[in-house]
Design a protein around this motif. Sequence first.
Motif, PDB file in Angstrom:
ATOM      1  N   GLU A  22     -56.205 -46.646 -68.952  1.00 30.28           N
ATOM      2  CA  GLU A  22     -57.478 -46.000 -68.401  1.00 30.28           C
ATOM      3  C   GLU A  22     -58.005 -46.700 -66.969  1.00 30.28           C
ATOM      4  OE1 GLU A  22     -60.829 -46.176 -71.318  1.00 30.28           O
ATOM      5  OE2 GLU A  22     -59.628 -44.801 -72.823  1.00 30.28           O
ATOM      6  N   HIS A  23     -58.625 -45.900 -66.420  1.00 25.71           N
ATOM      7  CA  HIS A  23     -59.210 -46.361 -64.941  1.00 25.71           C
ATOM      8  C   HIS A  23     -60.328 -45.720 -64.696  1.00 25.71           C
ATOM      9  CE1 HIS A  23     -58.266 -42.712 -62.706  1.00 25.71           C
ATOM     10  NE2 HIS A  23     -57.350 -42.801 -62.970  1.00 25.71           N
ATOM     11  N   SER A  24     -61.120 -46.276 -63.673  1.00 27.49           N
ATOM     12  CA  SER A  24     -62.266 -45.942 -63.127  1.00 27.49           C
ATOM     13  C   SER A  24     -62.228 -45.638 -61.530  1.00 27.49           C
ATOM     14  CB  SER A  24     -63.402 -46.611 -63.657  1.00 27.49           C
ATOM     15  OG  SER A  24     -63.350 -47.982 -63.194  1.00 27.49           O
ATOM     16  N   LEU A  25     -61.041 -45.337 -61.257  1.00 30.45           N
ATOM     17  CA  LEU A  25     -61.000 -45.299 -59.876  1.00 30.45           C
ATOM     18  C   LEU A  25     -61.123 -43.964 -59.141  1.00 30.45           C
ATOM     19  CD1 LEU A  25     -57.585 -47.386 -59.887  1.00 30.45           C
ATOM     20  CD2 LEU A  25     -59.660 -48.441 -58.880  1.00 30.45           C
ATOM     21  N   GLY A  26     -61.247 -42.999 -59.969  1.00 28.47           N
ATOM     22  CA  GLY A  26     -61.218 -41.655 -59.534  1.00 28.47           C
ATOM     23  C   GLY A  26     -59.753 -41.024 -59.140  1.00 28.47           C
ATOM     24  N   LYS A  27     -59.432 -39.848 -59.453  1.00 25.61           N
ATOM     25  CA  LYS A  27     -58.119 -39.384 -59.149  1.00 25.61           C
ATOM     26  C   LYS A  27     -57.084 -39.924 -57.985  1.00 25.61           C
ATOM     27  CE  LYS A  27     -57.018 -35.318 -61.048  1.00 25.61           C
ATOM     28  NZ  LYS A  27     -56.691 -33.848 -61.120  1.00 25.61           N
ATOM     29  N   GLU A  28     -58.032 -39.733 -56.956  1.00 27.44           N
ATOM     30  CA  GLU A  28     -57.293 -39.774 -55.698  1.00 27.44           C
ATOM     31  C   GLU A  28     -57.016 -41.018 -55.511  1.00 27.44           C
ATOM     32  OE1 GLU A  28     -55.202 -38.411 -52.635  1.00 27.44           O
ATOM     33  OE2 GLU A  28     -56.189 -37.188 -54.028  1.00 27.44           O
ATOM     34  N   GLU A  29     -57.666 -41.966 -55.614  1.00 30.63           N
ATOM     35  CA  GLU A  29     -57.559 -43.501 -55.697  1.00 30.63           C
ATOM     36  C   GLU A  29     -56.505 -44.156 -56.424  1.00 30.63           C
ATOM     37  OE1 GLU A  29     -57.212 -47.625 -54.192  1.00 30.63           O
ATOM     38  OE2 GLU A  29     -58.175 -45.565 -53.311  1.00 30.63           O
ATOM     39  N   ALA A  30     -56.491 -43.594 -57.796  1.00 31.35           N
ATOM     40  CA  ALA A  30     -55.328 -43.626 -58.887  1.00 31.35           C
ATOM     41  C   ALA A  30     -54.157 -43.242 -58.238  1.00 31.35           C
ATOM     42  CB  ALA A  30     -55.666 -43.398 -60.182  1.00 31.35           C
ATOM     43  N   ARG A  31     -54.173 -41.916 -57.566  1.00 28.71           N
ATOM     44  CA  ARG A  31     -52.895 -41.465 -57.182  1.00 28.71           C
ATOM     45  C   ARG A  31     -52.233 -42.401 -56.018  1.00 28.71           C
ATOM     46  NH1 ARG A  31     -50.867 -35.726 -56.262  1.00 28.71           N
ATOM     47  NH2 ARG A  31     -49.644 -35.662 -54.473  1.00 28.71           N
TER      48      ARG A  31
END
Length: 91
Positions: free
Chosen positions: A9-18
Amino acid sequence: MPTVDITREHSLGKEEARQRAQQLADKLVQKLDVKCSWQGDQLTFKRSGADGCITVSDADVRVQVNLGMMLTPMAGMVKSEVQKALDKYLG
């Protein structure tokens, strides 16, 4: 069925995680001569004896790695390295 299958899990937002998944892929290319390509929100990678994908969503990143017969005994080490990389890039 993947040899290694980890969801983080992450809380970075999809674009940052990508973007961070791309950084991880860049390391794979550099260290392991892996070929990578994006298809939507999924980064597929392939090299001799192994392939898999990194799937990015709004809430998590899933890494699946399929190891060939010769690399299957290294599954524990591969899983450990994937977990370390996810800690580094998503932490």
